[in-house]
Design an enzyme around this catalytic site. Structure first.
Site, PDB file in Angstrom:
ATOM      1  CG  HIS A 125      -5.597  -1.710  -0.606  1.00 24.48           C
ATOM      2  ND1 HIS A 125      -4.688  -1.314  -1.561  1.00 24.48           N
ATOM      3  CD2 HIS A 125      -5.215  -1.102   0.547  1.00 24.48           C
ATOM      4  CE1 HIS A 125      -3.810  -0.490  -1.006  1.00 24.48           C
ATOM      5  NE2 HIS A 125      -4.096  -0.356   0.278  1.00 24.48           N
ATOM      6  CG  ASP A 183      -5.957  -2.225  -4.443  1.00 26.57           C
ATOM      7  OD1 ASP A 183      -6.456  -1.300  -3.774  1.00 26.57           O
ATOM      8  OD2 ASP A 183      -4.723  -2.385  -4.572  1.00 26.57           O
ATOM      9  CB  SER A 228      -0.963  -0.041   1.189  1.00 25.27           C
ATOM     10  OG  SER A 228      -1.890   1.011   1.149  1.00 25.27           O
TER      11      SER A 228
END
Length: 328
Positions: free
Chosen positions: A298, A268, A114
């Site tokens: 995600h 995501d 991320s």
């Protein structure tokens, strides 16, 4: 209390004021091991050394590597570029101490998920011009956040309400990190936060034509950007700083980067960041190993030891990471 992992020695340290967690295989080695510097995700507002402890411990054991997990000052208390500065300082300290930790200077890898993946990419770019330090051997970018300019790509249209990272939460994190007023949300969504000359400069890297058609099948509609709001631009133009958006760094930097392992997840919001950066790297001759997780979403790595909430795709991502490290 964090879970103990047999065969892994975990040590809590501080590099100056920056907390880090060092993971080393318990068994001795006659030769230096690979070293992995890991930057955790969490949108700059969440995440910690604890949330990613399981991933780092498994990574250490399975890849027989020394893993250094880096903490950093988080938003909203601390703004950009505080996180980047902390991670850069911790990385420099580690690179200057590789002998101490039994790390092979020819096999140092940066890794993150991320926003941590964005930091890993940025660190690689910053260190291109640091001949005084050991070269980064490779970068591992796991569903990374790599730009903060465009929010109209297919994945933003398809996945805006997917749990773990909704558009609302992503914009909240952006505001916290870059000190942006939340009232600009609709302006940013419509692309009116940047002037035409900025879009023209970066369209060649951000445009939807760079994303394979297969990723538009779940729904995508090209939308014209609205005229720039000058007040918004004055507040938000920091997003054009490449240390904030490594996807738009210049060719002179990106062409010198080490090989990459990129993992994208279908469900995501940030999926297209990975696809766009993959293309940029490949177009400039940088080798890329790419994995796309069709059922991935995600933040899945934080569930790697969550029992009932465990998802098999998190272990798949771990194994892909391990195999890439072993292949270096």
């Amino acid at each position: 209390m964090v879970k103990k992992h047999p065969g892994v020695v975990v040590t809590d340290l501080c590099f100056g004021t920056i907390p880090v967690k060092l993971y080393r295989p318990e068994t001795c080695s006659s030769t230096p091991r690979p070293g992995v510097i890991f930057y955790h995700g969490g949108g700059t507002t969440l995440g910690s050394l604890k949330t990613h402890h399981g991933f780092c411990a498994h990574l250490c054991k399975k890849s027989d590597s020394v893993v250094l997990a880096v903490a950093y000052r988080k938003s909203p208390k601390y703004k950009f570029p505080g996180m980047t500065r902390d991670c850069t300082a911790a990385t420099i300290h580690f690179l200057k101490s590789l002998d101490t930790y039994g790390v092979d200077p020819a096999r140092v890898i940066v890794c993150g998920d991320s926003v941590g993946g964005g930091i890993a990419a940025t660190i690689c770019q910053i260190f291109v011009n640091r001949p005084d330090l050991p070269k980064i051997r490779a970068q591992i970018l796991l569903y990374a956040g790599l730009q903060a300019l465009d929010f109209q790509s297919p994945s933003f249209q398809q996945n805006r309400n997917i749990p773990m990272l909704t558009w609302n939460f992503a914009f909240y994190c952006l505001c916290c990190h870059l000190d942006i007023c939340p009232s600009w949300k609709s302006t940013v969504e419509k692309g009116a936060h940047l002037p035409p000359e900025v879009w023209e400069k970066y369209e060649k890297w951000l445009g939807p034509e760079n994303i394979p058609e297969r990723f538009k099948k779940r729904g995508y509609q090209s939308r014209p950007r609205e005229p720039v709001n000058e007040n918004a631009y004055l507040e938000i133009r920091v997003v054009t700083d490449w240390t904030c958006s490594p996807l738009i760094a210049g060719d002179d930097i990106v062409s010198q980067l080490p090989e990459a392992c990129i993992v994208s997840c279908e469900y995501d919001l940030l999926r297209d960041h990975s696809l766009l950066y993959k293309k940029r790297l490949e177009d400039l001759g940088v080798p890329v190993t790419w994995h796309h997780i069709e059922n991935g979403f995600h933040g899945v790595l934080t569930n790697i030891e969550k029992g009932f909430f465990y998802f098999p795709c998190s272990m798949r991502i771990l194994d892909m990471t391990v195999n890439f490290i072993k292949g270096l």
